[in-house]
Design a protein around this motif. Structure first.
Motif, PDB file in Angstrom:
ATOM      1  N   TYR A  17       0.387   4.799  -0.173  1.00  0.00           N
ATOM      2  CA  TYR A  17      -0.020   3.455  -0.604  1.00  0.00           C
ATOM      3  C   TYR A  17      -0.216   2.553   0.610  1.00  0.00           C
ATOM      4  N   HIS A  18       0.732   2.634   1.547  1.00  0.00           N
ATOM      5  CA  HIS A  18       0.672   1.684   2.669  1.00  0.00           C
ATOM      6  C   HIS A  18      -0.148   2.171   3.856  1.00  0.00           C
ATOM      7  N   ARG A  19      -0.460   3.481   3.883  1.00  0.00           N
ATOM      8  CA  ARG A  19      -1.492   3.893   4.840  1.00  0.00           C
ATOM      9  C   ARG A  19      -2.777   3.145   4.469  1.00  0.00           C
ATOM     10  N   ILE A  33       6.915 -11.934   1.977  1.00  0.00           N
ATOM     11  CA  ILE A  33       7.440 -11.555   0.659  1.00  0.00           C
ATOM     12  C   ILE A  33       6.519 -10.498   0.039  1.00  0.00           C
ATOM     13  N   GLY A  34       7.058  -9.286  -0.163  1.00  0.00           N
ATOM     14  CA  GLY A  34       6.194  -8.173  -0.579  1.00  0.00           C
ATOM     15  C   GLY A  34       5.288  -7.812   0.577  1.00  0.00           C
ATOM     16  N   GLY A  35       5.874  -7.739   1.757  1.00  0.00           N
ATOM     17  CA  GLY A  35       5.109  -7.621   3.010  1.00  0.00           C
ATOM     18  C   GLY A  35       4.521  -6.249   3.280  1.00  0.00           C
ATOM     19  N   GLY A  36       4.855  -5.260   2.455  1.00  0.00           N
ATOM     20  CA  GLY A  36       4.223  -3.938   2.553  1.00  0.00           C
ATOM     21  C   GLY A  36       4.390  -3.296   3.913  1.00  0.00           C
ATOM     22  N   SER A  37       3.297  -2.911   4.527  1.00  0.00           N
ATOM     23  CA  SER A  37       3.326  -2.208   5.822  1.00  0.00           C
ATOM     24  C   SER A  37       3.846  -3.084   6.952  1.00  0.00           C
ATOM     25  N   ALA A  49       1.866  -5.595   8.002  1.00  0.00           N
ATOM     26  CA  ALA A  49       0.637  -5.928   8.732  1.00  0.00           C
ATOM     27  C   ALA A  49       0.561  -7.407   9.115  1.00  0.00           C
ATOM     28  N   TYR A  50       0.952  -8.293   8.203  1.00  0.00           N
ATOM     29  CA  TYR A  50       0.876  -9.735   8.518  1.00  0.00           C
ATOM     30  C   TYR A  50       1.904 -10.105   9.585  1.00  0.00           C
ATOM     31  N   CYS A  51       3.104  -9.524   9.503  1.00  0.00           N
ATOM     32  CA  CYS A  51       4.139  -9.828  10.507  1.00  0.00           C
ATOM     33  C   CYS A  51       3.712  -9.272  11.861  1.00  0.00           C
ATOM     34  N   LEU A  90      10.000  -8.391   3.545  1.00  0.00           N
ATOM     35  CA  LEU A  90      10.849  -8.196   2.368  1.00  0.00           C
ATOM     36  C   LEU A  90      10.060  -7.349   1.377  1.00  0.00           C
ATOM     37  N   ASP A  91      10.594  -6.196   1.010  1.00  0.00           N
ATOM     38  CA  ASP A  91       9.861  -5.343   0.057  1.00  0.00           C
ATOM     39  C   ASP A  91      10.852  -4.368  -0.573  1.00  0.00           C
ATOM     40  N   LEU A  92      10.353  -3.543  -1.471  1.00  0.00           N
ATOM     41  CA  LEU A  92      11.192  -2.590  -2.192  1.00  0.00           C
ATOM     42  C   LEU A  92      11.678  -1.498  -1.237  1.00  0.00           C
ATOM     43  N   PRO A  93      12.843  -0.863  -1.529  1.00  0.00           N
ATOM     44  CA  PRO A  93      13.471   0.038  -0.544  1.00  0.00           C
ATOM     45  C   PRO A  93      12.562   1.118   0.048  1.00  0.00           C
ATOM     46  N   ALA A  99      15.264  -4.575   2.379  1.00  0.00           N
ATOM     47  CA  ALA A  99      15.042  -4.269   0.960  1.00  0.00           C
ATOM     48  C   ALA A  99      15.283  -5.509   0.115  1.00  0.00           C
ATOM     49  N   CYS A 100      14.316  -5.851  -0.723  1.00  0.00           N
ATOM     50  CA  CYS A 100      14.425  -7.062  -1.545  1.00  0.00           C
ATOM     51  C   CYS A 100      13.428  -6.951  -2.700  1.00  0.00           C
ATOM     52  N   ASP A 101      13.927  -7.021  -3.921  1.00  0.00           N
ATOM     53  CA  ASP A 101      13.033  -7.154  -5.073  1.00  0.00           C
ATOM     54  C   ASP A 101      12.817  -8.647  -5.260  1.00  0.00           C
ATOM     55  N   PHE A 102      11.594  -9.106  -5.021  1.00  0.00           N
ATOM     56  CA  PHE A 102      11.401 -10.566  -4.983  1.00  0.00           C
ATOM     57  C   PHE A 102      11.581 -11.235  -6.342  1.00  0.00           C
ATOM     58  N   ASN A 103      11.624 -10.452  -7.408  1.00  0.00           N
ATOM     59  CA  ASN A 103      11.897 -11.045  -8.722  1.00  0.00           C
ATOM     60  C   ASN A 103      13.393 -11.206  -8.981  1.00  0.00           C
ATOM     61  N   LYS A 104      14.213 -10.493  -8.191  1.00  0.00           N
ATOM     62  CA  LYS A 104      15.646 -10.449  -8.519  1.00  0.00           C
ATOM     63  C   LYS A 104      16.543 -10.918  -7.380  1.00  0.00           C
ATOM     64  N   MET A 163       3.151 -14.714   1.201  1.00  0.00           N
ATOM     65  CA  MET A 163       3.141 -13.709   0.123  1.00  0.00           C
ATOM     66  C   MET A 163       1.669 -13.324  -0.032  1.00  0.00           C
ATOM     67  N   ALA A 164       1.352 -12.062   0.254  1.00  0.00           N
ATOM     68  CA  ALA A 164      -0.068 -11.685   0.328  1.00  0.00           C
ATOM     69  C   ALA A 164      -0.385 -10.481  -0.549  1.00  0.00           C
ATOM     70  N   SER A 165      -1.465 -10.607  -1.281  1.00  0.00           N
ATOM     71  CA  SER A 165      -2.077  -9.483  -2.013  1.00  0.00           C
ATOM     72  C   SER A 165      -1.161  -8.849  -3.049  1.00  0.00           C
ATOM     73  N   ASN A 166      -0.295  -9.641  -3.642  1.00  0.00           N
ATOM     74  CA  ASN A 166       0.418  -9.127  -4.816  1.00  0.00           C
ATOM     75  C   ASN A 166       0.366 -10.099  -5.987  1.00  0.00           C
ATOM     76  N   LEU A 167      -0.435 -11.145  -5.849  1.00  0.00           N
ATOM     77  CA  LEU A 167      -0.517 -12.193  -6.884  1.00  0.00           C
ATOM     78  C   LEU A 167      -0.832 -11.643  -8.278  1.00  0.00           C
ATOM     79  N   MET A 188      -0.179  -8.935  -9.607  1.00  0.00           N
ATOM     80  CA  MET A 188       0.767  -7.923 -10.114  1.00  0.00           C
ATOM     81  C   MET A 188       1.778  -8.508 -11.095  1.00  0.00           C
ATOM     82  N   TYR A 189       1.887  -9.843 -11.131  1.00  0.00           N
ATOM     83  CA  TYR A 189       2.913 -10.492 -11.964  1.00  0.00           C
ATOM     84  C   TYR A 189       2.326 -11.678 -12.718  1.00  0.00           C
ATOM     85  N   GLY A 190       3.031 -12.073 -13.797  1.00  0.00           N
ATOM     86  CA  GLY A 190       2.561 -13.163 -14.647  1.00  0.00           C
ATOM     87  C   GLY A 190       2.938 -14.536 -14.098  1.00  0.00           C
TER      88      GLY A 190
HETATM   89  C1  SAM Z   1      -0.987  -4.627  -2.253  1.00  0.00           C
HETATM   90  S1  SAM Z   1       0.528  -4.597  -1.415  1.00  0.00           S
HETATM   91  C2  SAM Z   1       0.342  -5.899  -0.229  1.00  0.00           C
HETATM   92  C3  SAM Z   1       1.200  -5.681   0.981  1.00  0.00           C
HETATM   93  C4  SAM Z   1       1.061  -6.771   2.057  1.00  0.00           C
HETATM   94  N1  SAM Z   1       1.479  -8.046   1.589  1.00  0.00           N
HETATM   95  C5  SAM Z   1      -0.339  -6.819   2.603  1.00  0.00           C
HETATM   96  O1  SAM Z   1      -1.063  -7.723   2.243  1.00  0.00           O
HETATM   97  O2  SAM Z   1      -0.712  -5.925   3.375  1.00  0.00           O
HETATM   98  C6  SAM Z   1       1.672  -5.318  -2.567  1.00  0.00           C
HETATM   99  C7  SAM Z   1       3.104  -5.250  -2.064  1.00  0.00           C
HETATM  100  O3  SAM Z   1       3.954  -5.996  -2.925  1.00  0.00           O
HETATM  101  C8  SAM Z   1       5.164  -5.278  -3.027  1.00  0.00           C
HETATM  102  N2  SAM Z   1       5.889  -5.667  -4.240  1.00  0.00           N
HETATM  103  C9  SAM Z   1       5.432  -5.633  -5.508  1.00  0.00           C
HETATM  104  N3  SAM Z   1       6.404  -6.031  -6.343  1.00  0.00           N
HETATM  105  C10 SAM Z   1       7.481  -6.320  -5.595  1.00  0.00           C
HETATM  106  C11 SAM Z   1       8.772  -6.804  -5.900  1.00  0.00           C
HETATM  107  N4  SAM Z   1       9.145  -7.033  -7.157  1.00  0.00           N
HETATM  108  N5  SAM Z   1       9.626  -7.014  -4.882  1.00  0.00           N
HETATM  109  C12 SAM Z   1       9.249  -6.759  -3.596  1.00  0.00           C
HETATM  110  N6  SAM Z   1       8.027  -6.316  -3.246  1.00  0.00           N
HETATM  111  C13 SAM Z   1       7.153  -6.098  -4.247  1.00  0.00           C
HETATM  112  C14 SAM Z   1       4.710  -3.839  -3.075  1.00  0.00           C
HETATM  113  O4  SAM Z   1       5.764  -2.923  -2.847  1.00  0.00           O
HETATM  114  C15 SAM Z   1       3.648  -3.829  -2.011  1.00  0.00           C
HETATM  115  O5  SAM Z   1       4.192  -3.593  -0.744  1.00  0.00           O
END
Ligand code: SAM
Length: 335
Positions: free
Chosen positions: A140-142, A170-174, A176-178, A193-196, A219-224, A236-240, A242-244
């Motif tokens: 996914y993150h490659r 927040i949800g920083g994935g790879s 890349a932004y940092c 901050l992202d899932l384990p 490790a951080c679940d941003f919802n919890k 917080m980038a590119s996860n908008l 994914m959630y309501g």
């Molecule tokens: C499409 S990727 C974007 C990654 C990065 N922000 C970027 O723009 O390159 C979405 C990221 O959100 C993270 N994510 C989704 N739900 C999450 C949650 N509940 N807590 C933490 N991270 C979450 C995913 O694991 C993934 O790394």
């Protein structure tokens, strides 16, 4: 003036657009563009370089020309400028993995109406990432890294981070932004901050840039989970999509709490325009969430501005980030 009578051209193009997606994905997988760039620049040479049973090489080459991915100039073939920049393997900006990012969803799109008819409430834990293994997170993150590194550099150019000392992503994935932000700002430290499983993968990318002493992955679940405090910048980038609405508003409020007074927040996302007439791309990211039975939707820029205002941010504004693809909704925590 005579009214133009509707025809079926647009509808036919849309209804068979999946063939175009398949052609582009297959061309990436077969290395068509890379082979052309490395010298197979006539139709005959490119077909031969692909080594496929006739007439399959001819079919995929002609398809790429028909789609404008490859251009004919007399007897020679040339890559279209975007293909030349992003789809030649081995080049710095190669984004082939990102082209294949959504391919695992392929079969389920064929059953979209069934997914839309599914009864039962949406689930907050987004199944596209909730049960990921480290190996899946790596694939996914490659893909996100292959496009995100450029986005990270763009963010560091667009936002003045020279006075910032700590950034959280927040949800920083790879990461890349940092990585982009820390490379451009030697005084900056950052936390992804992202899932384990993702955190493990992010650490690898961060190490490749020699930034493990300045960028942490936590490790951080941003919802919890709570966010670390004292940040000057939160992204917080590119996860908008994914959630309501409820979840995004809650994350934005938590980001506000994590910032120092005067700190800035940047929601970079695939958002609909103010009157919710597009972009089609943002609408499709929202629709894609049907397959995950998640709470995700396409949020509009106006809704995003509302989340920032409700959290207490001031000077809230919207800038195109990657025009037509990503918006940047930003605001400051009052000093
Ligand atoms: C499409 S990727 C974007 C990654 C990065 N922000 C970027 O723009 O390159 C979405 C990221 O959100 C993270 N994510 C989704 N739900 C999450 C949650 N509940 N807590 C933490 N991270 C979450 C995913 O694991 C993934 O790394």
């Amino acid at each position: 003036m005579a009214e133009t009578r509707p025809n079926t051209v647009r509808l036919q193009r849309l209804v068979r657009a999946y063939r175009e997606s398949a052609a582009l994905m297959a061309a990436v997988e077969l290395g068509v563009f890379t082979k052309l760039a490395r010298g197979a620049d006539t139709e005959e040479a490119l077909i031969a370089a692909l080594g496929l049973v006739p007439p399959n090489g001819e079919r995929i080459v002609v398809a790429c020309i028909g789609l404008g991915l490859i251009e004919r100039h007399g007897d020679r073939l040339r890559l279209a400028p975007d293909v030349e920049r992003f789809l030649v393997e081995g080049d710095a900006a190669y984004a082939g993995p990102w082209m294949l990012f959504t391919k695992p969803d392929w079969n389920e799109w064929g059953r979209l109406a069934d997914h839309l008819r599914r009864p039962g409430p949406p689930v907050v834990d987004n199944k596209s990432v909730a049960e990921m293994t480290v190996e899946e997170a790596r694939r996914y993150h490659r893909a996100t890294y292959s496009i995100g590194l450029g986005a990270g550099r763009l963010f560091a150019r667009q936002v003045d981070l020279s006075a910032a000392r700590l950034m959280i992503d927040i949800g920083g994935g790879s990461g890349a932004y940092c990585i982009g932000a820390c490379r451009a700002n030697p005084e900056l430290r950052a936390v992804v901050l992202d899932l384990p499983p993702v955190v493990e993968v992010a650490r690898g990318f961060i190490a490749e840039h020699g930034l493990s002493d300045r960028i942490d992955a936590v490790a951080c679940d941003f919802n919890k989970d709570a966010f670390p405090g004292g940040a000057d910048v939160a992204v917080m980038a590119s996860n908008l999509p994914m959630y309501g609405r409820e979840q995004i508003a809650a994350v934005v409020a938590k980001a506000f709490g994590a910032l120092k007074p005067g700190g800035s927040f940047h929601l970079v996302g695939e958002a609909l325009n103010a009157d919710r007439t597009g972009s089609a791309d943002a609408a499709m990211w929202g629709l894609a969430q049907t397959l995950n039975a998640s709470t995700g939707i396409a949020h509009s820029v106006t809704e995003c501005v509302g989340y920032l205002n409700a959290a207490g941010f001031e000077a809230v504004g919207v800038e195109p980030f990657v025009p037509g693809v990503l918006e940047r909704i930003h605001g400051h925590r009052p000093s």
